[in-house]
Design a protein around this motif. Structure first.
Motif, PDB file in Angstrom:
ATOM      1  N   ASP A 226       0.851  -1.187   0.000  1.00  0.00           N
ATOM      2  CA  ASP A 226       0.000   0.000   0.000  1.00  0.00           C
ATOM      3  C   ASP A 226       0.893   1.246   0.000  1.00  0.00           C
ATOM      4  O   ASP A 226       2.126   1.152   0.000  1.00  0.00           O
ATOM      5  CB  ASP A 226      -0.949  -0.003   1.196  1.00  0.00           C
ATOM      6  CG  ASP A 226      -0.205  -0.118   2.536  1.00  0.00           C
ATOM      7  OD1 ASP A 226       0.986   0.243   2.587  1.00  0.00           O
ATOM      8  OD2 ASP A 226      -0.813  -0.575   3.517  1.00  0.00           O
ATOM      9  N   THR A 227       0.283   2.414  -0.004  1.00  0.00           N
ATOM     10  CA  THR A 227       1.059   3.649  -0.108  1.00  0.00           C
ATOM     11  C   THR A 227       1.990   3.848   1.088  1.00  0.00           C
ATOM     12  O   THR A 227       3.090   4.381   0.937  1.00  0.00           O
ATOM     13  CB  THR A 227       0.112   4.863  -0.214  1.00  0.00           C
ATOM     14  OG1 THR A 227      -0.813   4.849   0.883  1.00  0.00           O
ATOM     15  CG2 THR A 227      -0.659   4.828  -1.519  1.00  0.00           C
ATOM     16  N   SER A 228       1.586   3.407   2.267  1.00  0.00           N
ATOM     17  CA  SER A 228       2.438   3.584   3.451  1.00  0.00           C
ATOM     18  C   SER A 228       3.708   2.753   3.338  1.00  0.00           C
ATOM     19  O   SER A 228       4.796   3.191   3.733  1.00  0.00           O
ATOM     20  CB  SER A 228       1.671   3.212   4.720  1.00  0.00           C
ATOM     21  OG  SER A 228       1.259   1.856   4.681  1.00  0.00           O
ATOM     22  N   GLN A 229       3.597   1.556   2.785  1.00  0.00           N
ATOM     23  CA  GLN A 229       4.785   0.719   2.593  1.00  0.00           C
ATOM     24  C   GLN A 229       5.682   1.295   1.510  1.00  0.00           C
ATOM     25  O   GLN A 229       6.913   1.273   1.627  1.00  0.00           O
ATOM     26  CB  GLN A 229       4.359  -0.709   2.235  1.00  0.00           C
ATOM     27  CG  GLN A 229       3.693  -1.459   3.367  1.00  0.00           C
ATOM     28  CD  GLN A 229       3.144  -2.799   2.900  1.00  0.00           C
ATOM     29  OE1 GLN A 229       2.344  -2.862   1.971  1.00  0.00           O
ATOM     30  NE2 GLN A 229       3.572  -3.855   3.555  1.00  0.00           N
TER      31      GLN A 229
ATOM     32  N   LYS B 286       6.017   4.379   0.667  1.00  0.00           N
ATOM     33  CA  LYS B 286       6.651   5.629   1.116  1.00  0.00           C
ATOM     34  C   LYS B 286       7.890   5.385   1.965  1.00  0.00           C
ATOM     35  O   LYS B 286       8.683   6.304   2.187  1.00  0.00           O
ATOM     36  CB  LYS B 286       5.637   6.477   1.891  1.00  0.00           C
ATOM     37  CG  LYS B 286       4.624   7.180   0.998  1.00  0.00           C
ATOM     38  CD  LYS B 286       3.836   8.241   1.743  1.00  0.00           C
ATOM     39  CE  LYS B 286       2.886   7.632   2.748  1.00  0.00           C
ATOM     40  NZ  LYS B 286       2.036   8.670   3.372  1.00  0.00           N
ATOM     41  N   ARG B 287       8.086   4.173   2.399  1.00  0.00           N
ATOM     42  CA  ARG B 287       9.282   3.856   3.180  1.00  0.00           C
ATOM     43  C   ARG B 287      10.502   3.685   2.275  1.00  0.00           C
ATOM     44  O   ARG B 287      11.628   3.652   2.747  1.00  0.00           O
ATOM     45  CB  ARG B 287       9.055   2.566   3.976  1.00  0.00           C
ATOM     46  CG  ARG B 287       7.961   2.697   5.040  1.00  0.00           C
ATOM     47  CD  ARG B 287       7.608   1.342   5.620  1.00  0.00           C
ATOM     48  NE  ARG B 287       8.741   0.739   6.298  1.00  0.00           N
ATOM     49  CZ  ARG B 287       8.776  -0.531   6.718  1.00  0.00           C
ATOM     50  NH1 ARG B 287       7.737  -1.320   6.481  1.00  0.00           N
ATOM     51  NH2 ARG B 287       9.841  -0.998   7.333  1.00  0.00           N
TER      52      ARG B 287
ATOM     53  N   THR C 280       4.461  10.846  -0.836  1.00  0.00           N
ATOM     54  CA  THR C 280       3.014  10.672  -0.914  1.00  0.00           C
ATOM     55  C   THR C 280       2.508  10.666  -2.352  1.00  0.00           C
ATOM     56  O   THR C 280       1.687   9.833  -2.738  1.00  0.00           O
ATOM     57  CB  THR C 280       2.313  11.807  -0.131  1.00  0.00           C
ATOM     58  OG1 THR C 280       2.763  11.792   1.225  1.00  0.00           O
ATOM     59  CG2 THR C 280       0.793  11.628  -0.168  1.00  0.00           C
TER      60      THR C 280
ATOM     61  N   SER D  80       3.894   7.481  -4.405  1.00  0.00           N
ATOM     62  CA  SER D  80       3.302   6.230  -3.919  1.00  0.00           C
ATOM     63  C   SER D  80       1.859   6.096  -4.405  1.00  0.00           C
ATOM     64  O   SER D  80       1.410   5.003  -4.780  1.00  0.00           O
ATOM     65  CB  SER D  80       3.365   6.164  -2.396  1.00  0.00           C
ATOM     66  OG  SER D  80       2.618   7.220  -1.806  1.00  0.00           O
TER      67      SER D  80
END
Length: 299
Positions: free
Chosen positions: A177-180, A182-183, A189, A192
């Motif tokens: 997902d976008t949170s993964q 962005k790492r 943001t 991603s």
């Protein structure tokens, strides 16, 4: 003749010149006629030579070496495309993929000496493999995750905090997902979100290199993160090519409205497609286009 001269307003000198010119032309024509019909005919001798078969033949390597579509002397090899792992593919599988025995031997020698392919691009290290060969094989390369993981951990010091942090960033790009995302280094943001949007439109990624097609994605960012990315092609969503209408086909980023219309029209005229080989019968389609969309088609 007098009226002719008067019509063109010829002077007495011009009339004489015109008459002399006509007589000269007539004399030349008569001379050619006499020469053609009364000159002695020359006898032309003919000799028939038989070309020896061994001189006219070519070896297989000479005929198709360094070409993406191998052709033998007097016949054409049928190339079959299928998912394969370059670390385990057999000699016969390489042959089915259209590689010559010389190129296959170079690959096998590389593997026998301990060489491994960790990413698709590693196949470019084989010096005998042409760019055309790599481009047509690239969509079907499937590297086992164990090999990819081995490369990601090789060369890093586990005791170093930075190394531990990077090792933890193994991202499977078809499920992240976008949170993964962005790492990852250089992915914020905006990027991603674009990755997820493009992935949904495609139906999933079959290669890490497809990230370079994301709008605004720097190539350097993809290259820097490539060792920490994996691709699970089982998650690909495929289009049932024998059921999809023009609208559904054209929604795919790789298929234009005109190409979708051509697929549907050909299907109506010739019946259902049995495999990707049937699509190769559509002469207006470029082979590179077909190899690009094949992973997304279900027959």
């Amino acid at each position: 003749m007098r009226h002719f001269f008067e019509f063109f307003h010829f002077t007495a000198t011009e009339r004489k010149g015109f008459i002399v010119l006509c007589l000269g032309i007539a004399l030349i024509q008569v001379s050619l006629f006499v020469h053609k019909h009364f000159r002695p005919q020359e006898e032309v001798s003919h000799h028939l030579y038989e070309l020896q078969a061994e001189r006219a033949s070519y070896t297989k390597e000479e005929v198709f070496d360094d070409h993406s579509a191998p052709v033998f002397s007097g016949e054409k090899r049928v190339v079959s495309y299928f998912p394969f792992d370059p670390n385990t593919a057999s000699l016969e599988e390489w042959r089915k993929l259209g590689l010559s025995d010389r190129k296959i031997q170079v690959i096998l020698n590389y593997r026998n000496k301990g060489g491994k392919f960790y990413e698709k691009e590693d196949l470019k290290k084989i010096y005998s493999l042409s760019e055309n060969d790599y481009r047509r094989l690239e969509p079907y390369i499937r590297i086992r995750h164990e090999e990819a993981s081995e490369r990601r951990t090789t060369g890093y010091n586990p005791s170093a905090p930075a190394a531990k942090k990077r090792e933890a960033l193994l991202v499977e790009i078809n499920s992240a997902d976008t949170s993964q995302l962005k790492r990852l280094k250089g992915i914020g943001t905006v990027l991603s979100a674009r990755i997820v949007k493009f992935r949904e439109a495609l139906g999933g990624f079959f290669s890490v290199s497809q990230l370079k097609e994301v709008y605004g994605m720097p190539q350097e960012t993809v290259d820097a993160n490539a060792p920490f990315l994996t691709v699970d092609t089982i998650l690909l969503r495929r289009i049932p090519v024998n059921e999809a209408d023009e609208m559904r086909l054209s929604k795919h980023p790789y298929i234009s409205r005109k190409q979708a219309q051509t697929i549907v029209n050909y299907r109506k005229q010739h019946g259902p497609f049995r495999s990707i080989e049937d699509l190769y019968e559509i002469k207006s389609f470029d082979p590179d286009f077909l190899r690009k969309i094949e992973p997304y088609l279900q027959f």
